[in-house]
Design a protein around this motif. Structure first.
Motif, PDB file in Angstrom:
ATOM      1  N   ALA A 105       0.881  -1.315  -0.104  1.00 15.66           N
ATOM      2  CA  ALA A 105      -0.225   0.142  -0.218  1.00 15.66           C
ATOM      3  C   ALA A 105       0.809   1.437  -0.095  1.00 15.66           C
ATOM      4  O   ALA A 105       0.291   2.263  -0.528  1.00 15.66           O
ATOM      5  CB  ALA A 105      -1.095   0.083   1.218  1.00 15.66           C
ATOM      6  N   ALA A 106       1.946   1.212   0.463  1.00 15.63           N
ATOM      7  CA  ALA A 106       2.889   2.153   0.435  1.00 15.63           C
ATOM      8  C   ALA A 106       3.252   2.999  -0.870  1.00 15.63           C
ATOM      9  O   ALA A 106       3.547   4.088  -1.038  1.00 15.63           O
ATOM     10  CB  ALA A 106       4.243   1.965   1.303  1.00 15.63           C
ATOM     11  N   LEU A 107       3.288   2.057  -1.901  1.00 17.60           N
ATOM     12  CA  LEU A 107       3.766   2.619  -3.214  1.00 17.60           C
ATOM     13  C   LEU A 107       2.661   3.498  -3.591  1.00 17.60           C
ATOM     14  O   LEU A 107       2.969   4.449  -4.351  1.00 17.60           O
ATOM     15  CB  LEU A 107       3.712   1.415  -4.249  1.00 17.60           C
ATOM     16  N   HIS A 108       1.290   3.289  -3.007  1.00 21.12           N
ATOM     17  CA  HIS A 108       0.193   4.414  -3.692  1.00 21.12           C
ATOM     18  C   HIS A 108       0.193   5.421  -2.583  1.00 21.12           C
ATOM     19  O   HIS A 108      -0.279   6.614  -3.078  1.00 21.12           O
ATOM     20  CB  HIS A 108      -0.835   3.634  -3.641  1.00 21.12           C
ATOM     21  N   GLU A 109       0.558   5.210  -1.418  1.00 22.03           N
ATOM     22  CA  GLU A 109       0.437   6.369  -0.327  1.00 22.03           C
ATOM     23  C   GLU A 109       1.380   7.175  -0.457  1.00 22.03           C
ATOM     24  O   GLU A 109       1.392   8.448   0.111  1.00 22.03           O
ATOM     25  CB  GLU A 109       0.301   5.676   0.883  1.00 22.03           C
ATOM     26  N   ALA A 110       2.469   6.893  -1.234  1.00 20.39           N
ATOM     27  CA  ALA A 110       3.774   7.767  -1.455  1.00 20.39           C
ATOM     28  C   ALA A 110       3.512   9.308  -1.827  1.00 20.39           C
ATOM     29  O   ALA A 110       4.303   9.979  -1.843  1.00 20.39           O
ATOM     30  CB  ALA A 110       4.850   7.208  -1.832  1.00 20.39           C
ATOM     31  N   TYR A 113       1.155  14.098  -1.226  1.00 18.51           N
ATOM     32  CA  TYR A 113       1.567  15.510  -1.531  1.00 18.51           C
ATOM     33  C   TYR A 113       1.379  15.852  -2.791  1.00 18.51           C
ATOM     34  O   TYR A 113       1.296  17.161  -3.251  1.00 18.51           O
ATOM     35  CB  TYR A 113       3.192  15.749  -1.235  1.00 18.51           C
ATOM     36  N   ALA A 114       0.905  15.150  -3.942  1.00 18.72           N
ATOM     37  CA  ALA A 114       0.737  15.611  -5.459  1.00 18.72           C
ATOM     38  C   ALA A 114      -0.341  16.395  -5.268  1.00 18.72           C
ATOM     39  O   ALA A 114      -1.327  16.260  -4.544  1.00 18.72           O
ATOM     40  CB  ALA A 114       0.440  14.128  -6.077  1.00 18.72           C
ATOM     41  N   PHE A 115      -0.259  17.405  -6.021  1.00 20.16           N
ATOM     42  CA  PHE A 115      -1.353  18.322  -6.442  1.00 20.16           C
ATOM     43  C   PHE A 115      -1.378  19.436  -5.206  1.00 20.16           C
ATOM     44  O   PHE A 115      -2.168  20.192  -5.191  1.00 20.16           O
ATOM     45  CB  PHE A 115      -2.566  17.897  -7.076  1.00 20.16           C
ATOM     46  N   HIS A 116      -0.539  19.299  -4.191  1.00 21.00           N
ATOM     47  CA  HIS A 116      -0.695  20.002  -3.068  1.00 21.00           C
ATOM     48  C   HIS A 116       0.786  20.614  -2.787  1.00 21.00           C
ATOM     49  O   HIS A 116       1.347  20.161  -1.918  1.00 21.00           O
ATOM     50  CB  HIS A 116      -0.982  19.238  -1.843  1.00 21.00           C
ATOM     51  N   PRO A 117       1.103  21.683  -3.443  1.00 22.32           N
ATOM     52  CA  PRO A 117       2.716  21.920  -3.337  1.00 22.32           C
ATOM     53  C   PRO A 117       2.856  22.396  -1.933  1.00 22.32           C
ATOM     54  O   PRO A 117       4.179  22.692  -1.627  1.00 22.32           O
ATOM     55  CB  PRO A 117       2.834  23.309  -4.390  1.00 22.32           C
ATOM     56  N   GLU A 118       2.011  22.853  -1.078  1.00 22.02           N
ATOM     57  CA  GLU A 118       2.358  23.466   0.239  1.00 22.02           C
ATOM     58  C   GLU A 118       2.725  22.452   0.969  1.00 22.02           C
ATOM     59  O   GLU A 118       3.002  22.657   2.274  1.00 22.02           O
ATOM     60  CB  GLU A 118       0.930  24.454   0.480  1.00 22.02           C
ATOM     61  N   GLU A 119       2.215  21.029   0.713  1.00 20.15           N
ATOM     62  CA  GLU A 119       2.351  20.120   1.640  1.00 20.15           C
ATOM     63  C   GLU A 119       3.910  19.276   1.300  1.00 20.15           C
ATOM     64  O   GLU A 119       4.208  19.029   0.026  1.00 20.15           O
ATOM     65  CB  GLU A 119       1.404  18.782   1.126  1.00 20.15           C
ATOM     66  N   SER A 120       4.377  19.077   2.280  1.00 10.91           N
ATOM     67  CA  SER A 120       6.051  18.624   2.097  1.00 10.91           C
ATOM     68  C   SER A 120       5.747  17.183   2.082  1.00 10.91           C
ATOM     69  O   SER A 120       4.621  16.549   2.240  1.00 10.91           O
ATOM     70  CB  SER A 120       6.814  18.985   3.285  1.00 10.91           C
ATOM     71  N   ALA A 121       7.049  16.391   1.850  1.00  9.16           N
ATOM     72  CA  ALA A 121       6.824  14.998   1.655  1.00  9.16           C
ATOM     73  C   ALA A 121       6.844  14.282   3.001  1.00  9.16           C
ATOM     74  O   ALA A 121       6.664  13.046   3.339  1.00  9.16           O
ATOM     75  CB  ALA A 121       7.920  14.269   0.963  1.00  9.16           C
ATOM     76  N   ALA A 122       6.659  15.098   4.229  1.00 10.33           N
ATOM     77  CA  ALA A 122       6.500  14.443   5.480  1.00 10.33           C
ATOM     78  C   ALA A 122       5.296  13.799   5.611  1.00 10.33           C
ATOM     79  O   ALA A 122       5.021  13.071   6.594  1.00 10.33           O
ATOM     80  CB  ALA A 122       6.734  15.551   6.593  1.00 10.33           C
ATOM     81  N   CYS A 123       4.284  13.955   4.889  1.00  5.79           N
ATOM     82  CA  CYS A 123       3.081  13.415   4.970  1.00  5.79           C
ATOM     83  C   CYS A 123       3.002  12.075   4.782  1.00  5.79           C
ATOM     84  O   CYS A 123       2.233  11.242   5.171  1.00  5.79           O
ATOM     85  CB  CYS A 123       2.051  14.074   4.009  1.00  5.79           C
ATOM     86  N   GLN A 124       4.399  11.377   4.232  1.00  8.07           N
ATOM     87  CA  GLN A 124       4.372   9.826   4.005  1.00  8.07           C
ATOM     88  C   GLN A 124       4.448   9.281   5.316  1.00  8.07           C
ATOM     89  O   GLN A 124       4.349   8.150   5.545  1.00  8.07           O
ATOM     90  CB  GLN A 124       5.581   9.768   3.155  1.00  8.07           C
ATOM     91  N   GLY A 125       4.796  10.127   6.274  1.00  9.66           N
ATOM     92  CA  GLY A 125       5.263   9.311   7.731  1.00  9.66           C
ATOM     93  C   GLY A 125       6.148   8.246   7.541  1.00  9.66           C
ATOM     94  O   GLY A 125       7.341   8.546   6.970  1.00  9.66           O
ATOM     95  N   SER A 126       5.814   7.062   8.197  1.00  8.90           N
ATOM     96  CA  SER A 126       6.683   6.014   8.182  1.00  8.90           C
ATOM     97  C   SER A 126       6.506   4.838   7.449  1.00  8.90           C
ATOM     98  O   SER A 126       6.760   3.594   7.164  1.00  8.90           O
ATOM     99  CB  SER A 126       6.945   5.213   9.525  1.00  8.90           C
ATOM    100  N   SER A 127       5.337   5.080   6.162  1.00 11.17           N
ATOM    101  CA  SER A 127       4.860   4.032   5.465  1.00 11.17           C
ATOM    102  C   SER A 127       5.778   3.824   4.395  1.00 11.17           C
ATOM    103  O   SER A 127       5.780   2.502   3.932  1.00 11.17           O
ATOM    104  CB  SER A 127       3.810   4.757   4.585  1.00 11.17           C
ATOM    105  N   ILE A 128       6.833   4.702   3.986  1.00 12.96           N
ATOM    106  CA  ILE A 128       8.028   4.143   3.279  1.00 12.96           C
ATOM    107  C   ILE A 128       9.045   3.780   3.893  1.00 12.96           C
ATOM    108  O   ILE A 128       9.747   2.675   3.628  1.00 12.96           O
ATOM    109  CB  ILE A 128       8.559   5.754   2.336  1.00 12.96           C
TER     110      ILE A 128
END
Length: 558
Positions: A105-110, A113-128
């Motif tokens: 599931a992490a492959l799709h949850e990665a 941040y897509a389409f939300h430039p104000e969002e950093s990649a920290a939204c991935q959490g520990s899923s990756i």
């Protein structure tokens, strides 16, 4: 008995005539010349190897400058890669339907941040970094043959327990493939073609090319193929010597296969590149016809490859469209927006990573300058090839865009057009008549400075978008970073400095191939026997870095 005088006979001395001294001086001069040539060749080899290493370092910075899931449609491509070798426990398992698979599931949850430039990649959490083993049933993958399977199969070899480590390894591999293919074409080419290759790649790859090549997007191989097929085909058609002819034939087949194994349209573009090379070298000569058979066969195979994948259905559009001359003209007139988009006016990634205006202004200005200045003195066959490449870069995206029924910007993306832009520039600057593109020292430093600044800004903006998002104003990328790799990768500021410095240094070294100096020559000056006749006034003569161009004229087909 008396005997005559037996004094010693004087020994003859070595000849000391002016002719003998001239012979000795000539031999000494020849020895010094050979030693000097060896030193020059050695320095040139070191410079070129160092240039390749610097290019690799700059691409490696882009490879780690964005998180997992950052390239366009990466969730689709990651799924296709994880399933590239079929069903494997824990990686790709049977789905609920024939056209779906279960993948981590992490492959799709990665892509959170897509389409939300104000969002950093920290939204991935520990899923990756620490996936929980959850599997997701998805149809977003290459399960219907939309793409050729080769790219995904090769990338899947690198799939391991760590998603981060696997993706970084794939990105670095694709960067290395680019460096090796372009370096191979460079080594095989004549000095004139080398200059065209350097110039053609330099003015088209920032920023989109430098982002896509070290990624897990199949367009990586498409761009590598576009950068090498045309030049390698020219080498094959004009090579003087069996060895270079065979080596270029092998590299040409690999470059065509690389593109055809990644994207259907890349196979089509490879065929167009071969057609352009055949037109540039066209001559009524039996030996040319014999040599042209091999690339012509490869072009036909490229066309077949294009027709056998699902991407070829893109030319059919999304439905019947009522013809409108006004819409046709408007679509054609808007296509150059895609060209500018490839050079920075559009965002990177999911089109949400904006670039500073300076990036696309500098790169588009250099792109157009090379096109306009490069067509001066072009021969008729090459002029036809340039016209064909220009029409392809304009009409192919316009046609597909028209069939979609929506304006430019909503369907066709710049990365689909960039291979045609590369081909267009290469057809302009790669000459087989020995007249290599040249620039003055001042032009060199202006171009190097502009491209280095554009590249540094593009890389900085790309890293910053994922480290902070666009809602945080911070110059130092290493202060209070919201996201970065879990380990084994230098900090974001170090990566940016290394990548920017390596790109600038590599550009400085490679641009030496393009430099000329103007020399004033008196037309009536006498020449000594064996000297080269004086050039006409105003002729630009290659300086030391390009001194080897004396052998860059058109080669006989032997």
């Amino acid at each position: 008995m008396s005997v005559g005088h037996t004094g010693t006979v004087p020994r003859s001395r070595p000849a000391t005539s002016s002719h003998g001294r001239a012979v000795l001086r000539g031999r000494a001069d020849n020895l010094r010349a050979v030693r000097s040539l060896g030193a020059v060749v050695g320095r040139t080899t070191v410079v070129r190897v160092l240039s390749a290493v610097l290019v690799m370092v700059s691409l490696a910075a882009w490879a780690v400058g964005s998180p997992v899931g950052s390239s366009p449609d990466e969730d689709f491509h990651l799924t296709s890669i994880w399933c590239g070798q079929g069903v494997r426990d824990g990686l790709c398992e049977e789905g609920g339907s024939p056209v779906s698979r279960e993948v981590p599931a992490a492959l799709h949850e990665a892509r959170c941040y897509a389409f939300h430039p104000e969002e950093s990649a920290a939204c991935q959490g520990s899923s990756i970094t620490d996936p929980d083993g959850r599997m997701l049933d998805t149809e977003r993958g290459n399960f219907l043959g939309d793409y050729p399977p080769v790219f995904f199969s090769v990338m899947s070899v690198l799939v391991g327990d760590s998603i981060e480590g696997s993706v970084i390894a794939m990105r670095l591999l694709n960067a290395m493939i680019f460096v090796l293919f372009v370096a191979g074409a460079f080594v095989l080419a004549t000095p004139a073609l080398r200059r065209g290759l350097v110039l053609g790649v330099a003015v088209t790859f920032v920023p989109l090319g430098t982002f896509i090549v070290p990624s897990v997007n199949p367009s990586s191989w498409a761009l590598t193929s576009a950068a090498t097929v045309f030049v390698t085909c020219l080498v094959h058609l004009t090579a003087n010597g069996r060895r270079r002819q065979l080596l270029s034939a092998g590299l040409l087949a690999l470059a065509v296969g690389l593109g055809a194994g990644a994207r259907g349209d890349a196979a089509l573009y490879a065929g167009l590149s071969i057609g352009a090379a055949l037109l540039v070298t066209l001559r009524a000569d039996r030996r040319w016809v014999v040599r042209a058979v091999y690339p012509a066969v490869l072009a036909c195979l490229s066309g077949i490859a294009f027709l056998t994948v699902g991407q070829s259905s893109a030319v059919e559009g999304t439905g019947a469209q009522v013809f409108s001359l006004g819409r046709v003209l408007r679509t054609v007139a808007d296509v150059p927006a895609l060209w500018a988009g490839a050079l920075g006016s559009w965002g990177l990634g999911w089109l949400d990573t904006g670039m500073p205006a300076l990036v696309w202004t500098v790169m588009f200005g250099l792109f157009m300058t090379v096109l306009v200045s490069g067509i001066r003195g072009i021969a008729r066959p090459q002029g036809l090839a340039v016209a064909g490449a220009a029409l392809a870069a304009l009409l192919v995206p316009a046609y597909i865009q028209y069939l979609t029924g929506v304006p430019v910007g909503a369907y066709v993306q710049p990365r689909y057009v960039l291979p045609l832009m590369i081909l267009l520039v290469l057809t302009v600057v790669c000459r087989v008549d020995g007249r290599a593109p040249t620039i003055s020292t001042g032009q060199r430093w202006l171009a190097v400075g502009g491209m280095s600044a554009a590249h540094a800004l593009a890389l900085y903006s790309n890293i910053r978008r994922y480290v902070y998002g666009t809602d945080v104003e911070s110059i130092n990328l290493g202060v209070a970073s919201e996201w970065w790799w879990s380990g084994g990768v230098p900090g974001p500021m170090v990566v940016w400095l290394l990548g920017s410095s390596a790109f600038a240094a590599g550009l400085v070294l490679l641009s030496r191939e393009l430099v000329v100096q103007e020399v004033s020559v008196t037309p009536t000056a006498p020449t000594l026997r064996g000297d080269t006749a004086p050039a006409a006034p105003g002729v630009e003569v290659a300086s030391t870095p390009g001194a080897s161009d004396r052998s860059s004229g058109p080669e006989s087909l032997r």
